[in-house]
Design an enzyme around this catalytic site. Structure first.
Site, PDB file in Angstrom:
ATOM      1  N   LYS A 116       0.849  -1.194   0.000  1.00 16.16           N
ATOM      2  CA  LYS A 116       0.000   0.000   0.000  1.00 16.16           C
ATOM      3  C   LYS A 116       0.880   1.238   0.000  1.00 16.16           C
ATOM      4  O   LYS A 116       1.991   1.215   0.542  1.00 16.16           O
ATOM      5  CB  LYS A 116      -0.870   0.023   1.266  1.00 16.16           C
ATOM      6  CG  LYS A 116      -2.117   0.861   1.128  1.00 16.16           C
ATOM      7  CD  LYS A 116      -3.250   0.057   0.529  1.00 16.16           C
ATOM      8  CE  LYS A 116      -4.493   0.892   0.351  1.00 16.16           C
ATOM      9  NZ  LYS A 116      -5.586   0.087  -0.225  1.00 16.16           N
TER      10      LYS A 116
HETATM   11  P1  NAD Z   1     -13.641   7.507  -2.974  1.00 17.12           P
HETATM   12  O1  NAD Z   1     -12.668   8.547  -2.553  1.00 17.12           O
HETATM   13  O2  NAD Z   1     -13.955   7.343  -4.423  1.00 17.12           O
HETATM   14  O3  NAD Z   1     -15.063   7.741  -2.229  1.00 17.12           O
HETATM   15  C1  NAD Z   1     -15.199   7.830  -0.854  1.00 17.12           C
HETATM   16  C2  NAD Z   1     -16.644   8.215  -0.555  1.00 17.12           C
HETATM   17  O4  NAD Z   1     -16.853   8.171   0.844  1.00 17.12           O
HETATM   18  C3  NAD Z   1     -17.012   9.634  -0.996  1.00 17.12           C
HETATM   19  O5  NAD Z   1     -18.336   9.647  -1.489  1.00 17.12           O
HETATM   20  C4  NAD Z   1     -16.916  10.406   0.303  1.00 17.12           C
HETATM   21  O6  NAD Z   1     -17.721  11.615   0.278  1.00 17.12           O
HETATM   22  C5  NAD Z   1     -17.460   9.383   1.252  1.00 17.12           C
HETATM   23  N1  NAD Z   1     -17.155   9.644   2.656  1.00 17.12           N
HETATM   24  C6  NAD Z   1     -15.953   9.922   3.224  1.00 17.12           C
HETATM   25  N2  NAD Z   1     -16.103  10.109   4.536  1.00 17.12           N
HETATM   26  C7  NAD Z   1     -17.437   9.923   4.807  1.00 17.12           C
HETATM   27  C8  NAD Z   1     -18.217   9.995   5.973  1.00 17.12           C
HETATM   28  N3  NAD Z   1     -17.695  10.285   7.162  1.00 17.12           N
HETATM   29  N4  NAD Z   1     -19.539   9.759   5.877  1.00 17.12           N
HETATM   30  C9  NAD Z   1     -20.127   9.453   4.689  1.00 17.12           C
HETATM   31  N5  NAD Z   1     -19.419   9.373   3.555  1.00 17.12           N
HETATM   32  C10 NAD Z   1     -18.103   9.621   3.614  1.00 17.12           C
HETATM   33  O7  NAD Z   1     -13.128   6.151  -2.321  1.00 17.12           O
HETATM   34  P2  NAD Z   1     -13.448   4.669  -2.793  1.00 17.12           P
HETATM   35  O8  NAD Z   1     -12.420   4.269  -3.786  1.00 17.12           O
HETATM   36  O9  NAD Z   1     -14.889   4.569  -3.123  1.00 17.12           O
HETATM   37  O10 NAD Z   1     -13.111   3.859  -1.459  1.00 17.12           O
HETATM   38  C11 NAD Z   1     -14.043   3.775  -0.386  1.00 17.12           C
HETATM   39  C12 NAD Z   1     -13.571   2.724   0.598  1.00 17.12           C
HETATM   40  O11 NAD Z   1     -13.444   1.475  -0.076  1.00 17.12           O
HETATM   41  C13 NAD Z   1     -12.200   2.954   1.239  1.00 17.12           C
HETATM   42  O12 NAD Z   1     -12.232   2.421   2.553  1.00 17.12           O
HETATM   43  C14 NAD Z   1     -11.252   2.153   0.389  1.00 17.12           C
HETATM   44  O13 NAD Z   1     -10.070   1.785   1.087  1.00 17.12           O
HETATM   45  C15 NAD Z   1     -12.121   0.937   0.102  1.00 17.12           C
HETATM   46  N6  NAD Z   1     -11.740   0.201  -1.093  1.00 17.12           N
HETATM   47  C16 NAD Z   1     -11.670   0.805  -2.306  1.00 17.12           C
HETATM   48  C17 NAD Z   1     -11.352   0.034  -3.427  1.00 17.12           C
HETATM   49  C18 NAD Z   1     -11.334   0.640  -4.812  1.00 17.12           C
HETATM   50  O14 NAD Z   1     -11.129  -0.128  -5.788  1.00 17.12           O
HETATM   51  N7  NAD Z   1     -11.585   1.918  -4.976  1.00 17.12           N
HETATM   52  C19 NAD Z   1     -11.076  -1.324  -3.289  1.00 17.12           C
HETATM   53  C20 NAD Z   1     -11.171  -1.908  -2.023  1.00 17.12           C
HETATM   54  C21 NAD Z   1     -11.514  -1.137  -0.930  1.00 17.12           C
END
Ligand code: NAD
Length: 449
Positions: A116
């Site tokens: 990471k």
């Molecule tokens: P992103 O940045 O595209 O979106 C994050 C979303 O969460 C946004 O809509 C943001 O406004 C919202 N958010 C943040 N804090 C918040 C809160 N306190 N209350 C409500 N909403 C809130 O990120 P992502 O890529 O969608 O990733 C989201 C999660 O999934 C993370 O934990 C990430 O580690 C995990 N993840 C992502 C992937 C991927 O392929 N993108 C893969 C595995 C895990």
């Protein structure tokens, strides 16, 4: 602090790794498998940590970005894991996320290890530095572009040797992966590249959310609930949350509540997800989409079938977990549930579909993107989504078996399976001296020391 933390690495960094869920789960699994203490330490500790400073130039001004790359374990394949850009990134959070990647690739049987990157960027400080008063997506894009270009230049050798293969995580997207590709010139050096860029994968951008939707449907079926009669709510409407909502709605599931960091939307009859996606695309948030709003506490309290935390970690804690009315939690985010939260949810007999399986669609697709980039042969989207579906469904069946045989919860079962696979690979590579152990030995209750 757990029993194994005072090793050489912490002495060099100068602070011990704080107690964390993934280390505790590996320790639990290791003890259950009868592994010795040294082996458990080897499984917990990252193999390398790089801490670095990137001088970045934007509009003639230079500012420093501090970051780290954590290479946790490559026993089963190249270190794999996304790049997170946020103001509160630190080395231990990045270490835990890298460790989760090792567990995720192992439990799903994907030929990658875990790593990471964390880039500590406080956007507000940059707005102040450049004397910009209102939020500007263009400004943020320029800043990120410059940061990722420097990141790609700095780690070119590590990336082009496929030692570590990054992808997007929170705060990063396909656009920034292009900057890395521009810097390395190697399509297999990074995954999550956007459509049309050499080595891109159809279905990659939808893959994590699609996989989370598969996990939600599996959970509903396991609970005997007909998906078209089910109601769900989603925290987060970024890459993961929006595609989770899209694929669930496509299968007739009602998405009744969604929040993001700026607001929330509620509709008891089901939100029009395509319209919400369109709105979020234009406004950068779902806030303002409708007058029927809700906040996170209200979202957690909804009387629904599945709650899907798809935003930040640790959101279901000792306080918020008490509010949950849902019959199942499907974790799109990494580590959305604290140990106190888990205890409460278990006490209420709520099914918790583990994050390392539920959100594995992205890394499963990344593996296909990597192999496509190496072979210059493109896969089609149906193949990608169908492979994700089979992998998650099969993994769910495997961990249900372990749960029943070992009388553990699903999260513990997923870690036990992952630990066995990582440990067996480390043993085969000559990194460990202890005796081997495999699934059959475990399910027969015949653990080796
Ligand atoms: P992103 O940045 O595209 O979106 C994050 C979303 O969460 C946004 O809509 C943001 O406004 C919202 N958010 C943040 N804090 C918040 C809160 N306190 N209350 C409500 N909403 C809130 O990120 P992502 O890529 O969608 O990733 C989201 C999660 O999934 C993370 O934990 C990430 O580690 C995990 N993840 C992502 C992937 C991927 O392929 N993108 C893969 C595995 C895990």
């Amino acid at each position: 602090m757990n029993a194994f933390q005072k090793t050489g690495m912490e002495q060099i960094i100068g602070s011990p790794e704080p107690s964390n869920v993934s280390s505790a789960l590996i320790e639990m699994a290791g003890k259950r498998l009868g592994l010795n203490k040294n082996t458990i330490v080897e499984l917990i500790k990252p193999q390398n940590i790089y801490i670095f400073r990137l001088p970045v130039e934007v509009f003639g001004k230079i500012f420093n970005v501090w970051g780290c790359v954590v290479l946790h374990n490559n026993a089963r394949g190249p270190y794999k894991g996304g790049i997170r850009l946020a103001g509160d990134v630190d080395v231990w959070e990045t270490t835990e996320l890298a460790r989760l990647m090792t567990l995720k690739t192992a439990v799903t049987g994907i030929e990658f290890g875990g790593g990471k990157s964390g880039l500590r960027v406080d956007m507000q400080e940059l707005y102040n530095l450049f004397d910009i008063r209102t939020r500007s997506f263009d400004f943020e894009r320029v800043v990120k572009r410059a940061i990722f270009k420097e990141y790609g230049n700095k780690f070119r050798t590590m990336l082009t040797s496929h030692t570590y293969i990054p992808a997007p995580d929170m705060g990063a997207s396909a656009e920034q992966m292009t900057e890395i590709y521009n810097a390395t010139g190697d399509p297999a050096s990074v995954t999550g590249k956007p459509e049309g860029v050499h080595g891109w994968l159809p279905g990659r951008k939808e893959s994590t959310g699609y996989g989370v939707s598969v996990a939600a449907i599996e959970s509903l079926q396991h609970l005997g609930i007909e998906p078209t009669k089910a109601k769900v709510a989603i925290q987060g409407f970024g890459n993961v949350g929006s595609y989770t909502a899209y694929y669930l709605a496509e299968q007739g599931v009602k998405v009744v509540g969604v929040t993001d960091s700026n607001g929330g939307v509620y509709d008891k009859d089901g939100i029009d997800i395509l319209e919400l996606m369109d709105y979020a695309q234009k406004h950068g948030t779902i806030a303002g989409f409708s007058d029927n709003t809700l906040d996170n506490d209200q979202l957690f309290s909804l009387d629904i079938d599945v709650l899907l935390p798809c935003a930040a970690g640790h959101v279901l804690n000792g306080r918020t977990s008490k509010m949950v009315q849902a019959k199942a939690i499907v974790s799109g985010a990494n580590m959305p549930i604290t140990p106190e939260g888990m205890e409460i949810l278990e006490g209420e007999n709520i099914l918790v579909f583990p994050d390392i399986v539920a959100n594995s669609g992205g890394v499963i697709a990344s593996n296909m993107e990597y192999s496509g980039s190496l072979s210059a042969q493109q896969k089609n989207k149906d193949n990608v989504l169908s492979f994700i579906k089979h992998t998650i469904t099969d993994t769910f069946a495997n961990i249900l078996d372990i749960k029943a045989a070992e009388k553990v919860n699903l999260t513990e079962a997923s870690i036990i399976l992952a630990v066995m696979r990582i440990r067996d690979a480390m043993k085969l590579r000559g990194w460990l001296t202890a005796t081997s152990c495999n699934f059959n030995e475990l399910s027969n209750g015949n653990h080796k020391n």
